[in-house]
Design an enzyme around this catalytic site. Structure first.
Site, short mmCIF file in Angstrom:
data_model
loop_
_atom_site.label_atom_id
_atom_site.label_comp_id
_atom_site.label_asym_id
_atom_site.label_seq_id
_atom_site.Cartn_x
_atom_site.Cartn_y
_atom_site.Cartn_z
N SER A 371 -15.35 -46.44 -22.40
CA SER A 371 -15.53 -47.46 -23.58
C SER A 371 -16.51 -47.06 -24.75
O SER A 371 -17.73 -46.61 -24.26
CB SER A 371 -15.79 -48.99 -23.01
OG SER A 371 -15.90 -49.90 -24.26
N ASP A 413 -18.34 -48.88 -17.42
CA ASP A 413 -17.24 -48.96 -18.33
C ASP A 413 -16.44 -47.64 -18.31
O ASP A 413 -15.62 -47.55 -19.39
CB ASP A 413 -17.53 -49.16 -19.79
CG ASP A 413 -18.73 -48.14 -20.37
OD1 ASP A 413 -19.16 -47.42 -19.63
OD2 ASP A 413 -18.89 -48.19 -21.53
#
Length: 507
Positions: A371, A413
């Site tokens: 991310s 992430d």
């Protein structure tokens, strides 16, 4: 003997001269006294009134016919009391017979219960050790496949300590040990108990470590017989206690009239046999008129209820243990937040895909997804918003893949996707483009509204960019880092020349 000789001599002196051996002329029989001295063991035969000899019956025959013991004719008054002392009353005879019969039945039941407990415990020990061996084999499978001695030793020691094993070993196919475990600090009494437990229980079990249908190693475990032996001793003590209680009740029941005791006891014995042979633990003894027999039936019912409850408890514990093992196995290879496989599970799938691709000559691809704004979302909106983004990201990625493809959360992430098999790099880039497009759409949260997010993706293709799962993961990570630095929210295919700087950064 001397008393009889003196009485005989007195009778001869009291007899007339003719009877003492004097002839008509009064001559003395010179043999009498000399013969008597030389034959002191010969008794004179009793004579009749007419001077003739009287026949004497053999000792013992008539006395036995009259019920007197042999050799007790001269003690007749005392002999009568002695005979009465040896004869027992009927009540005492019946009581003794009942006690002997009861003790025999109780001992037989105790032996049967003890043997049944031993056989049941042996079966449980064998199945438990086999289950532990299979669990160890399943757990150390990755370490065995990659020949990771440290990981195998750590896993083996952890499980062996939890299961209280004496020793355990993981041996390769050639017989060389990969990992070993040996319990330390055994005391003298522990050694004696262990030896006795080894004689009573099967304390060894083995299970193969199978990967892709190939035996990589074999797990051998040796259980600790101390625990099972102590449990068996408790069972024997409980059986002995039950035998003592039942024996005492039998002695009390023997005081009753036999017609009032036989039928309830027969009913209870029939119930016992039915419960033991048919395992009908739901049967119960009916009430009895005799207080002691009624109490015995209640104790037996309580024992059946306790056994039934114990069996139900064991079944419930077994089910709970099975559920717990399944839950632990799931948690060991899955992410708790997204429900996706974790890094360990992903690497296993990737390793199998590499082996399959190498054997069949097929292609595979690995996508590394990270991310771009996850840290800022956590800092501005909090971790709850970050969790919503991770869950939605996992859902979107999974929706774009096939059933055979694998998506995992590596941590934080970071996500990874395994595409196997594929026709070529164009399939991997097409999927990477679709995932990047899907992740650029805002995430709608019920608590935080629309959250803008995106992700950068690195692509590595087998076998062009790596020949192992770890090499592909490193290559995809390097390509992802180049995409993140050049244009966040896009994807890049690994290039050994362009990603050299990224490799150095990752190192």
């Amino acid at each position: 003997m001397r008393c009889r000789l003196r009485r005989c001599a007195a009778r001869r002196r009291a007899a007339p001269p003719a009877a003492r051996g004097h002839g008509p002329a009064g001559a003395v029989d010179r043999r009498g006294r000399g013969v008597l001295r030389r034959r002191r063991h010969v008794l004179p035969a009793p004579r009749c009134a007419d001077g003739g000899l009287r026949s004497q019956p053999r000792r013992g025959g008539a006395q036995r016919a009259q019920g007197q013991p042999t050799g007790a004719a001269h003690r007749a008054p005392a002999g009568g009391r002695l005979v009465n002392a040896h004869r027992q009353p009927l009540l005492q005879v019946l009581r003794a017979a009942h006690v002997r019969l009861g003790l025999a039945a109780v001992i037989a039941a105790g032996i049967v219960l003890t043997l049944l407990s031993l056989l049941t415990l042996r079966t449980y020990v064998e199945q438990n050790l086999q289950l532990v061996a299979r669990s160890i084999a399943y757990t150390v499978e990755p370490a065995t496949v990659f020949d990771d001695r440290a990981a195998a030793t750590e896993t083996l020691a952890l499980i062996a300590a939890q299961e209280n094993l004496l020793s355990a070993q993981v041996a390769r196919r050639d017989g060389s040990p990969l990992a070993r475990y040996q319990r330390d600090g055994k005391a003298t009494h522990d050694a004696a108990l262990t030896h006795l437990g080894t004689l009573l229980f099967p304390l060894r079990a083995a299970a193969p470590v199978v990967h892709q249908g190939t035996n990589f190693a074999e797990v051998t475990v040796q259980g600790n017989g101390d625990v099972y032996l102590l449990y068996l001793l408790k069972v024997v003590a409980a059986v002995a206690g039950c035998m003592a209680v039942i024996g005492w009740w039998v002695s009390r029941l023997s005081r009753r009239i036999e017609s009032e005791i036989v039928e309830p006891l027969n009913s209870l014995a029939s119930l016992t046999r039915t419960a033991r042979t048919e395992r009908s633990l739901g049967l119960r003894a009916p009430p009895a008129r005799v207080h002691e027999i009624h109490n015995l039936g209640e104790d037996f019912n309580a024992l059946l209820a306790e056994i039934q409850a114990r069996e139900a408890e064991l079944v419930a514990k077994h089910d709970d243990l099975k559920v717990a093992n399944e839950s632990l196995s799931y948690l060991a290879y899955h992410d708790s937040l997204t429900g996706l496989p974790n890094r360990a599970s992903f690497l296993q799938h990737a390793a199998r895909a590499v082996i399959t691709g190498r054997g069949q000559g097929s292609n595979a691809a690995m996508l590394y997804i990270d991310s771009d704004s996850f840290k800022s979302i956590n800092d501005s909106l909090g971790h709850a918003a970050g969790d919503d983004v991770l869950i939605e990201t996992a859902r979107r990625i999974r929706a774009l893949l096939r059933e055979s493809d694998v998506v995992a959360r590596l941590g934080g992430d970071e996500f990874a996707v395994l595409l196997a098999p594929i026709r070529g790099a164009e399939d991997a880039t097409r999927i990477a483009e679709e995932i990047a497009t899907a992740l650029r759409a805002p995430v709608t949260s019920s608590r935080f509204g629309a959250i803008d997010t995106s992700a950068s993706i690195g692509v590595a293709v087998f076998p062009r960019h790596g020949h192992t799962a770890q090499a592909l993961l490193v290559a995809a990570d390097a390509a992802m880092y180049r995409a993140k630095t050049s244009q966040p929210g896009s994807y890049c295919v690994f290039d050994s020349e362009l990603d050299t700087e990224s490799d150095a950064h990752l190192a």
